[in-house]
Scaffold this active site. Structure first.
Site, PDB file in Angstrom:
ATOM      1  N   ASN A  76      44.042  99.807  65.628  1.00 58.22           N
ATOM      2  CA  ASN A  76      44.742  98.522  65.661  1.00 58.22           C
ATOM      3  C   ASN A  76      44.883  98.040  64.218  1.00 58.22           C
ATOM      4  O   ASN A  76      43.902  97.628  63.611  1.00 58.22           O
ATOM      5  CB  ASN A  76      43.919  97.525  66.497  1.00 58.22           C
ATOM      6  CG  ASN A  76      44.450  96.107  66.403  1.00 58.22           C
ATOM      7  OD1 ASN A  76      45.579  95.878  65.960  1.00 58.22           O
ATOM      8  ND2 ASN A  76      43.639  95.143  66.824  1.00 58.22           N
ATOM      9  N   TRP A  77      46.106  98.098  63.714  1.00 63.68           N
ATOM     10  CA  TRP A  77      46.319  97.736  62.312  1.00 63.68           C
ATOM     11  C   TRP A  77      46.350  96.226  62.090  1.00 63.68           C
ATOM     12  O   TRP A  77      46.410  95.775  60.958  1.00 63.68           O
ATOM     13  CB  TRP A  77      47.621  98.361  61.805  1.00 63.68           C
ATOM     14  CG  TRP A  77      47.464  99.799  61.389  1.00 63.68           C
ATOM     15  CD1 TRP A  77      46.345 100.579  61.489  1.00 63.68           C
ATOM     16  CD2 TRP A  77      48.466 100.620  60.775  1.00 63.68           C
ATOM     17  NE1 TRP A  77      46.587 101.826  60.973  1.00 63.68           N
ATOM     18  CE2 TRP A  77      47.887 101.886  60.536  1.00 63.68           C
ATOM     19  CE3 TRP A  77      49.799 100.414  60.415  1.00 63.68           C
ATOM     20  CZ2 TRP A  77      48.594 102.933  59.939  1.00 63.68           C
ATOM     21  CZ3 TRP A  77      50.501 101.460  59.836  1.00 63.68           C
ATOM     22  CH2 TRP A  77      49.898 102.699  59.598  1.00 63.68           C
ATOM     23  N   LYS A  78      46.395  95.451  63.166  1.00 62.16           N
ATOM     24  CA  LYS A  78      46.480  93.988  63.040  1.00 62.16           C
ATOM     25  C   LYS A  78      47.635  93.629  62.087  1.00 62.16           C
ATOM     26  O   LYS A  78      48.655  94.303  62.102  1.00 62.16           O
ATOM     27  CB  LYS A  78      45.141  93.420  62.573  1.00 62.16           C
ATOM     28  CG  LYS A  78      43.970  93.957  63.396  1.00 62.16           C
ATOM     29  CD  LYS A  78      42.689  93.279  63.107  1.00 62.16           C
ATOM     30  CE  LYS A  78      41.586  93.946  63.913  1.00 62.16           C
ATOM     31  NZ  LYS A  78      40.323  93.239  63.846  1.00 62.16           N
TER      32      LYS A  78
ATOM     33  N   HIS B 186      43.614  90.879  72.925  1.00 57.27           N
ATOM     34  CA  HIS B 186      42.624  91.082  71.852  1.00 57.27           C
ATOM     35  C   HIS B 186      41.932  89.748  71.561  1.00 57.27           C
ATOM     36  O   HIS B 186      42.545  88.687  71.669  1.00 57.27           O
ATOM     37  CB  HIS B 186      43.340  91.605  70.591  1.00 57.27           C
ATOM     38  CG  HIS B 186      42.393  92.058  69.532  1.00 57.27           C
ATOM     39  ND1 HIS B 186      41.784  91.170  68.674  1.00 57.27           N
ATOM     40  CD2 HIS B 186      41.914  93.282  69.219  1.00 57.27           C
ATOM     41  CE1 HIS B 186      40.973  91.848  67.859  1.00 57.27           C
ATOM     42  NE2 HIS B 186      41.037  93.135  68.175  1.00 57.27           N
TER      43      HIS B 186
ATOM     44  N   GLU C 227      41.264  88.277  68.938  1.00 64.74           N
ATOM     45  CA  GLU C 227      41.941  87.432  67.931  1.00 64.74           C
ATOM     46  C   GLU C 227      43.110  86.682  68.564  1.00 64.74           C
ATOM     47  O   GLU C 227      43.417  85.557  68.177  1.00 64.74           O
ATOM     48  CB  GLU C 227      42.397  88.303  66.744  1.00 64.74           C
ATOM     49  CG  GLU C 227      41.206  88.722  65.904  1.00 64.74           C
ATOM     50  CD  GLU C 227      41.377  90.038  65.177  1.00 64.74           C
ATOM     51  OE1 GLU C 227      42.512  90.532  65.048  1.00 64.74           O
ATOM     52  OE2 GLU C 227      40.342  90.587  64.740  1.00 64.74           O
TER      53      GLU C 227
ATOM     54  N   GLU D  58      35.178  94.942  73.654  1.00 67.39           N
ATOM     55  CA  GLU D  58      34.994  94.618  72.243  1.00 67.39           C
ATOM     56  C   GLU D  58      34.163  93.347  72.106  1.00 67.39           C
ATOM     57  O   GLU D  58      34.701  92.233  72.203  1.00 67.39           O
ATOM     58  CB  GLU D  58      36.353  94.389  71.576  1.00 67.39           C
ATOM     59  CG  GLU D  58      37.289  95.564  71.654  1.00 67.39           C
ATOM     60  CD  GLU D  58      38.301  95.528  70.525  1.00 67.39           C
ATOM     61  OE1 GLU D  58      38.298  96.453  69.724  1.00 67.39           O
ATOM     62  OE2 GLU D  58      39.063  94.548  70.430  1.00 67.39           O
TER      63      GLU D  58
ATOM     64  N   GLY E 174      35.122  93.466  63.072  1.00 69.24           N
ATOM     65  CA  GLY E 174      35.386  93.186  61.662  1.00 69.24           C
ATOM     66  C   GLY E 174      34.183  92.631  60.920  1.00 69.24           C
ATOM     67  O   GLY E 174      34.318  92.127  59.804  1.00 69.24           O
TER      68      GLY E 174
ATOM     69  N   SER F  94      33.638  97.480  64.828  1.00 72.66           N
ATOM     70  CA  SER F  94      33.095  98.174  63.646  1.00 72.66           C
ATOM     71  C   SER F  94      32.774  99.644  63.905  1.00 72.66           C
ATOM     72  O   SER F  94      31.750 100.150  63.451  1.00 72.66           O
ATOM     73  CB  SER F  94      31.863  97.424  63.108  1.00 72.66           C
ATOM     74  OG  SER F  94      32.214  96.098  62.748  1.00 72.66           O
TER      75      SER F  94
ATOM     76  N   GLY G  26      39.632  98.846  64.339  1.00 74.52           N
ATOM     77  CA  GLY G  26      40.399  97.983  63.441  1.00 74.52           C
ATOM     78  C   GLY G  26      40.339  98.513  62.018  1.00 74.52           C
ATOM     79  O   GLY G  26      41.108  99.393  61.622  1.00 74.52           O
ATOM     80  N   GLY G  27      39.391  98.012  61.242  1.00 73.71           N
ATOM     81  CA  GLY G  27      39.292  98.313  59.805  1.00 73.71           C
ATOM     82  C   GLY G  27      39.369  99.795  59.466  1.00 73.71           C
ATOM     83  O   GLY G  27      40.085 100.185  58.538  1.00 73.71           O
TER      84      GLY G  27
HETATM   85  C1  PEP Z   1      39.460  95.466  66.600  1.00 73.82           C
HETATM   86  O1  PEP Z   1      40.141  94.689  65.963  1.00 73.82           O
HETATM   87  O2  PEP Z   1      39.819  95.771  67.745  1.00 73.82           O
HETATM   88  C2  PEP Z   1      38.257  96.006  65.992  1.00 73.82           C
HETATM   89  C3  PEP Z   1      37.396  96.601  66.758  1.00 73.82           C
HETATM   90  O3  PEP Z   1      38.104  95.813  64.638  1.00 73.82           O
HETATM   91  P1  PEP Z   1      36.988  96.496  63.698  1.00 73.82           P
HETATM   92  O4  PEP Z   1      36.978  97.974  64.023  1.00 73.82           O
HETATM   93  O5  PEP Z   1      37.446  96.226  62.303  1.00 73.82           O
HETATM   94  O6  PEP Z   1      35.682  95.861  64.026  1.00 73.82           O
END
Ligand code: PEP
Length: 252
Positions: free
Chosen positions: A10-12, A96, A98, A168, A174, A214, A235-236
């Site tokens: 997920n590039w957000k 999500h 966010e 999640e 993040g 993460s 994500g990251g």
């Molecule tokens: C996400 O945004 O779905 C996520 C899990 O982010 P991260 O891997 O950066 O924690």
């Protein structure tokens, strides 16, 4: 029951078209031989055409990060399922944390968006997860169950076959804080039990439940080694080709 791992990035709100092109070409080369893991990248709306072009014919699918429930209309800033369909986008992330936190998504809108995606033949990745306060209050399972019941209201077992669940924990997104493999496994097992109760054991056995929070190349093997963890929403660590390729290749 063996389920094929599904790892999605997920590039957000990251990467321009120029950067996306480079990262995806590099990633495509680095995971070209992978057949044992389903892979997807969910870039921004504006980079979807670039991603679809660069990844055409590869083993990496493309997903969007959101879809609106209405067919069209006065919804400034939103994108409809028909618009995603026009591009041939096969997946979409829905609900999500966010989106829930900053854009007032509720279980009801997650349900409506999920139905709109399914009706258009786009496969939803439905996100659920508790906040730190909810975990500390001992409410994790209650919260996740409410989110799943809400998201799946009125969705048939046949439709469920096209849905992936992403668990999640909000406190792990993040933050560098990962749920321990056992903490994640415990919730995944409860989610599978709930799917069996709401649908059938066969549906529960078949559904892919990703973990997100993460996930990195260094912790992915232990997390994916848990019985009820069938993939990851990342994500990251999906933003750089080297990181995401290492993460995928470590479990391929
Ligand atoms: C996400 O945004 O779905 C996520 C899990 O982010 P991260 O891997 O950066 O924690």
């Amino acid at each position: 029951m063996s389920r094929k791992l599904f790892i999605a990035g997920n590039w957000k709100m990251n990467h321009t078209n120029a950067v996306a092109k480079e990262v995806l070409a590099d990633l495509k080369a680095q995971v070209a031989g992978v057949t044992t893991v389903d892979i997807a990248i969910c870039p921004t709306f504006t980079t979807l055409p670039t991603a679809l072009e660069v990844l055409e014919g590869s083993n990496i699918a493309v997903g969007a990060q959101n879809v609106h429930f209405a067919a069209n209309g006065a919804y400034t800033g939103e994108i409809s399922a028909e618009m995603l369909n026009e591009l041939n986008v096969p997946f979409v992330i829905i609900g999500h944390s966010e989106r829930r936190q900053y854009f007032a998504e509720t279980d009801e809108t997650v349900n409506q968006r999920t139905k709109a995606a399914l009706a258009a033949g786009i496969k939803p990745i439905v996100c659920v997860g508790e906040t730190l306060e909810e975990r500390q209050a001992g409410d994790t399972i209650k919260v996740v169950e409410t989110q799943i019941k809400g998201a799946f209201e009125g969705i048939s077992e046949a439709e469920l076959a096209n849905i992936t669940i992403a668990y999640e924990p909000v406190w792990a997104i993040g933050t560098g804080e990962t749920a321990t493999p056992q903490q994640a496994q415990d919730v995944h097992a409860e989610i599978r039990k709930l799917v069996a109760a709401l649908y059938t054991q066969a549906a529960a056995d078949a559904i892919i439940i990703q973990y997100g929070g993460s996930v990195k190349p260094g912790n992915v093997v232990e997390l994916m080694g848990q019985e009820d963890i069938d993939g990851a929403l990342v994500g990251g660590a999906s933003l750089k080709a080297d990181d995401f390729a290492a993460l995928v290749n470590n479990v391929a």
